[in-house]
Design an enzyme around this catalytic site. Sequence first.
Site, PDB file in Angstrom:
ATOM      1  N   CYS A 277       0.829  -1.202   0.000  1.00  0.00           N
ATOM      2  CA  CYS A 277       0.000   0.000   0.000  1.00  0.00           C
ATOM      3  C   CYS A 277       0.870   1.260   0.000  1.00  0.00           C
ATOM      4  O   CYS A 277       1.762   1.395   0.845  1.00  0.00           O
ATOM      5  CB  CYS A 277      -0.919   0.006   1.215  1.00  0.00           C
ATOM      6  SG  CYS A 277      -2.007   1.453   1.276  1.00  0.00           S
TER       7      CYS A 277
ATOM      8  N   GLY B   3      -5.166  -4.451 -11.671  1.00  0.00           N
ATOM      9  CA  GLY B   3      -5.754  -4.150 -12.965  1.00  0.00           C
ATOM     10  C   GLY B   3      -6.569  -5.247 -13.602  1.00  0.00           C
ATOM     11  O   GLY B   3      -6.887  -5.157 -14.798  1.00  0.00           O
TER      12      GLY B   3
END
Length: 331
Positions: A98, A211
């Site tokens: 993150c 993605g």
Amino acid sequence: MNAKMPFSRRLSVAPMMDWTDRHCRAFHRVLTRRALLYTEMAVDKAIIHGDTDRLIGFSAREHPVAIQLGGSDPHELAAAAKTAEAFGYCEINLNVGCPSDRVQSGRFGACLMQEPRLVADCVAAMGEAVTIPVTVKCRIGVEDQEPEEALFTLVDTVAARGVTSFAVHARKAWLKGLSPKENRSVPPLDYDLVRRLKAERPELEIILNGGLADLDHALAEAEALDGAMIGRAAYHTPWILARVDSQIFSEADPVATRSQALEAYRPYIAAHLDAGGRLHDVTRHMLGLYAGEPGARQWRRILSEKAPRRGAGLDVLDEAQAAVSPRDEAA
């Protein structure tokens, strides 16, 4: 399902901050019995010193469910992992991916890509504290790191301390100059590097993340890998999860239509309201259920406008469902 029973990482829903809370996971579980679900990242210090049940409590109906931890102190991570195991989670995952500012300020998340030995110390400490698997979710690099060198170094260093499963977000993380939102599309994804990692480290379990637009895309890109982890697509278009059990595990899907999914989820919503919870706590995770279907805009509008109101009840859900075309297909 008991947390100690075998589970599969062939398809999982990524841990997502502010999204994959217990209500989201309960909704996703209506759509798939087999996908592995993850909590949003829980910070080790918060688990040790905070309201543990509020932070990481969950229902047995969510199994199989894993917890993602954030931190960089081996002793604190070990203590948090031990607590999480006692709650019944089936896996402890360490966040090494993150890029948000609040994660960087705590010296964990993607910035740990630059400290593979510290990551190795952390997973070793957690591994000694628990009996369930400890895994890592990482990027392919950060800032000016060469992705292949950074990824292979991290994986090799951590694997030497006992971790055998890695979920790899196939994009570099930029810690400065890009917002976390911008970093979801810049720089480009490198699925080939993740596949090369698996080819050169066949003994490790490598899960692809980043993605993946839908189930078909995930299956195609992860064909040479051990599994796929879907993030935003599973949240914004949750109906894609309704084909997971049949398409990946050759088992019957739990629901055939969106109406069936709502009917199955309705008792959970009612129980949440009876306990004093707000309708919006739950319905905010359902806004994309009818994405691409006739009436989807009205569905979202009614839930977005009316569910947050004080005293909103199941009648709001009924109104939103009535606004959706009666044509209800399993596609």
